[in-house]
Scaffold this active site. Structure first.
Site, PDB file in Angstrom:
ATOM      1  CB  CYS A 190      43.464  55.242  19.019  1.00 12.60           C
ATOM      2  SG  CYS A 190      42.529  57.015  19.042  1.00 12.60           S
TER       3      CYS A 190
ATOM      4  CG  HIS B 203      47.153  57.315  22.174  1.00 10.57           C
ATOM      5  ND1 HIS B 203      46.347  56.687  23.229  1.00 10.57           N
ATOM      6  CD2 HIS B 203      46.012  56.931  21.290  1.00 10.57           C
ATOM      7  CE1 HIS B 203      45.273  56.156  23.218  1.00 10.57           C
ATOM      8  NE2 HIS B 203      44.905  56.433  21.894  1.00 10.57           N
TER       9      HIS B 203
ATOM     10  CB  SER C 100      37.521  62.261  12.214  1.00  8.14           C
ATOM     11  OG  SER C 100      38.473  61.484  11.817  1.00  8.14           O
ATOM     12  N   GLY C 101      39.921  62.302  14.886  1.00 10.36           N
ATOM     13  CA  GLY C 101      40.664  61.984  15.864  1.00 10.36           C
ATOM     14  C   GLY C 101      41.044  60.603  15.955  1.00 10.36           C
TER      15      GLY C 101
END
Length: 342
Positions: A282, A264, A259-260
């Site tokens: 994230c 990062h 789902s993302g």
């Protein structure tokens, strides 16, 4: 900082059978675990204990079908010959196919997992969104350096009335160093532990819980190392010109969920690292720290997220590898044959 629609999905993503959404994903990407939002305690990051004597439950003969009306090719992960982290399960998925309960013991008997550390493990069945998932893991994380081999004698094995698996499959992979990354959303830090030694504590920013952009809590693994990823709020229904909108490329991106959710580099959030959670789900950090972590990481490395004030639990199946959020007893309850000696 925020999440993405990624170009070019890996085999690991194909195994999930889900479309990609962005940063934390919408409700359509989510399968809530049957247990509470409280994450189970982390499996030991050290080598598994010396295996006690295990008596395997005998497997009944698998039912075979000749000239089946439908033939299904199960997909496997990780890839043959790959080097992976200690949290990587052996994963099969029968896409858009249910597997009859009464056939599962015979199927498990056709699947032999051997490993050089000789640690026992077990299979676990799950049905999500029309797919049947069959994963194998030990009680605790794989010991570093273990070589694992799957020999799947599935040719012609009956899965359901009129449906059989297409052919035999096999794969081997090697487990690399133990990498366990613990994210504390309260202190906004990620502690990186390799082979039991703490290497670095990284200031991070997680999901903005005030806007319901929670980072999923619990144990996840790195699904793919994707490098530079284009992240676009349109993929989760937020216009780019909205106050919560975003669009841009983010480097050293490692995917945790279909789902993302990613780990990062998020240089546009530099003022928030270690201070506040402002992303769409994230784990963002400085480019320097993200580059360092990316270079040391493997698919299957562990990311454990704690400290949420509004916990949103990691999905057990269908949105990545949430296998380790099940206790060993819960895991065995989803197996037809129980512990296998390895």
């Amino acid at each position: 900082m925020r999440l993405s629609r990624c170009i070019g999905l890996s085999a690991a993503l194909a195994l999930t059978g889900l479309a990609v959404t962005a940063c934390g994903g919408g409700a359509e990407a989510e399968e809530r675990p049957a247990t509470s939002g409280k994450a189970s305690s982390s499996p030991s990051a050290s080598a598994s204990p010396s295996p006690a004597a295990v008596t395997e439950k005998p497997a009944p003969p698998a039912e075979l079908l000749t000239n089946a009306a439908r033939v299904v090719r199960p997909e496997l992960a990780p890839e043959n010959g790959e080097k992976v982290g200690v949290g990587q399960p052996v994963a099969l998925v029968f896409k858009q196919q249910k597997v009859a309960q009464e056939l599962r013991a015979g199927i498990e008997g056709r699947l032999k997992v051997s490993n050089s550390a000789k640690v026992p493990g077990a299979w676990h069945w799950n049905e999500t969104k029309g797919n049947t998932y069959l994963h194998f893991r030990p009680e605790t994380y794989w010991p570093a350096g273990t070589k694992v081999t799957l020999d799947a004698k599935l040719a012609g094995v009956k899965l359901a009335p009129g449906t059989a698996a297409d052919r035999d499959r096999s794969l081997s992979f090697t487990v690399g160093d133990s990498m366990v990354n613990t994210v504390d959303l309260k202190s906004r830090t990620m502690t990186v532990v390799r082979n039991g030694k703490t290497l670095r504590t990284i200031p991070i920013s997680g999901g903005d819980e005030s806007k319901n952009f929670q980072t999923r809590q619990g144990i996840k693994t790195i699904m793919a190392k994707e490098g530079r990823v284009v992240m676009d709020s349109l993929s989760i229904g937020i216009p780019r010109n909205h106050p919560d909108g975003f669009y841009g490329s983010y480097d050293f991106s490692m995917r945790e969920t279909v789902s993302g959710e990613y780990v990062h580099a998020a240089p546009d959030n530099a003022e928030s690292f270690g201070k506040e959670n402002v992303s769409h789900g994230c784990i963002g950090m400085s480019t320097e720290n993200a580059k360092w972590l990316y270079g040391m990481s493997l698919k299957g490395d562990v990311v454990q997220v704690n400290g949420s004030s509004k916990p949103k639990p990691m999905d057990h199946f269908g949105n990545g590898y949430g296998d380790w959020n099940l206790s060993w007893q819960e895991w065995l309850a989803g197996s037809a044959l129980g512990v296998r000696v390895g």
